[in-house]
Design an enzyme around this catalytic site. Structure first.
Site, mmCIF file in Angstrom:
data_model
loop_
_atom_site.group_PDB
_atom_site.id
_atom_site.type_symbol
_atom_site.label_atom_id
_atom_site.label_comp_id
_atom_site.label_asym_id
_atom_site.label_seq_id
_atom_site.Cartn_x
_atom_site.Cartn_y
_atom_site.Cartn_z
ATOM 1 N N SER A 1 -11.474 -1.293 -0.235
ATOM 2 C CA SER A 1 -10.180 -1.385 0.447
ATOM 3 C C SER A 1 -10.368 -1.933 1.850
ATOM 4 C CB SER A 1 -9.524 -0.007 0.536
ATOM 5 O OG SER A 1 -8.895 0.357 -0.646
ATOM 6 N N ASP B 1 0.836 -1.194 0.000
ATOM 7 C CA ASP B 1 0.000 0.000 0.000
ATOM 8 C C ASP B 1 0.872 1.245 0.000
ATOM 9 O OD1 ASP B 1 -2.319 1.818 0.802
ATOM 10 O OD2 ASP B 1 -3.278 -0.135 0.994
ATOM 11 N N HIS C 1 -3.578 5.794 3.736
ATOM 12 C CA HIS C 1 -4.361 4.633 3.314
ATOM 13 C C HIS C 1 -3.770 3.335 3.866
ATOM 14 C CE1 HIS C 1 -6.063 1.658 0.424
ATOM 15 N NE2 HIS C 1 -7.103 2.472 0.417
ATOM 16 N N ASN D 1 -13.769 0.095 -6.791
ATOM 17 C CA ASN D 1 -14.858 0.994 -6.462
ATOM 18 C C ASN D 1 -15.416 1.696 -7.692
ATOM 19 O OD1 ASN D 1 -14.478 0.441 -3.763
ATOM 20 N ND2 ASN D 1 -13.371 2.324 -3.331
#
Length: 323
Positions: free
Chosen positions: A192, A7, A40, A129
């Site tokens: 996520s 990430d 994130h 998404n």
């Protein structure tokens, strides 16, 4: 249990103190994966392995897990090769890999994911998404990867979650509270978060049943999922909504003798211009009072889906005002 989080890196946070291993920074040769300017990756790590502090803080799904941070993103931009990141994580002991991001696909990524499968590693990825991702994105659509979509507060597919034949499993993804930068907290909605929750579940199963193979862990999660939508496996819910209590409680024969009847075999082509982050919209935190504790998931369906394991979810515990 080592869980790699590929990430934006993992920043220091008191709720993860002692739980983050030295990692790898593919955006900075001098880094160790412990830098996160976006937040994130830190949020995903918190959902997986936050352990709280004293009488406050957050608890992740698998608070005893160790996080291996692998940084491939800065502010939502890829700066490192995902295939190389997967290979590095496997070589450094990861038993579960969470990839809460999506984008293009390369031959190096396919090779790395194949090697991860052969090395008995569970790889979990966010399905993508809408509207940024028009279908299941890479690497989630790869057959050996567990593609996870998001359900809302009512246990139904969140409108943000992509659909497709490569979808494997669903998990809570609406108003999920986790760790933020500067030792704070933040809430967000997207696949996520769903992926991180399932990665935490996989870590719990691998800890309780170390003899199970990666494929058996996935089969256990899929075969015990709560069926939603059309009966059986379908492109909107996959095998259904994760039920961690059932996956942890059922005997080992549930995996070896009763594998999922329809393991994922779909592989959609990656969409052009896929967004690197599967979490694309932030939301205000919602607190659900639970006596002296507050459930910061904002998703009432969590309790129904996960049952008693709610104690392992992201909780913020507060002393009573009389203390």
């Amino acid at each position: 249990m080592i869980v790699a989080v590929i990430d934006s890196g993992v920043a220091d946070h008191s709720d993860l103190s002692g739980s983050v291993l030295p990692g790898k920074d593919f955006t900075d040769p001098a880094g160790s994966g412990r830098t996160d300017i976006d937040g994130h990756g830190t949020a995903m790590a918190g959902e997986i392995a936050a352990h709280g502090r004293d009488e406050s803080g957050a608890l992740g799904i698998a608070p005893d897990a160790k996080i291996l941070p692998v940084r491939v993103l800065t502010r939502g931009k890829f700066k490192g090769d995902l295939g190389s990141a997967v290979s590095w994580a496997v070589a450094h002991g990861a038993k579960v890999i969470n990839i809460s991001l999506g984008g293009g696909i390369t031959s190096n990524m396919f090779t790395a994911l194949k090697a991860a499968e052969e090395a008995n590693v569970v790889v979990v990825a966010s399905a993508g998404n809408l509207p940024d991702d028009r279908r299941i994105t890479a690497p989630a659509f790869v057959p050996s990867v567990l593609a996870v979509g998001a359900v809302d507060r009512g246990g139904n597919r969140d409108a943000i979650s992509t659909t497709g034949s490569a979808l494997d499993l669903m998990a809570p993804g609406t108003d999920i509270m986790s760790l933020g930068l500067n030792n704070g907290y933040k809430a967000a909605t997207g696949t996520s978060d769903s992926s991180a929750i399932v990665a935490g579940a996989a870590a719990l199963i691998r800890s309780k049943y170390p003899e199970l193979s990666a494929r058996e862990v996935v089969d256990r999660l899929e075969s015990t999922a709560v069926d939603k939508g059309a009966p059986g496996v379908d492109p909107e819910y996959g095998h259904g909504v994760v039920d961690i209590i059932a996956a942890l409680s059922v005997g080992t024969s549930a995996t070896t003798d009763q594998p999922s009847a329809n393991p994922s075999t779909g592989a959609n082509n990656p969409p052009a211009g896929s967004s690197p982050f599967a979490t694309s919209r932030a939301v205000a935190p919602t607190t659900r009072s639970m006596g002296s504790s507050s459930l910061l998931f904002g998703s009432a369906t969590v309790l129904a889906i996960l049952g008693g394991l709610a104690a392992f979810l992201i909780l913020r515990r507060r002393r009573s005002r009389s203390d």
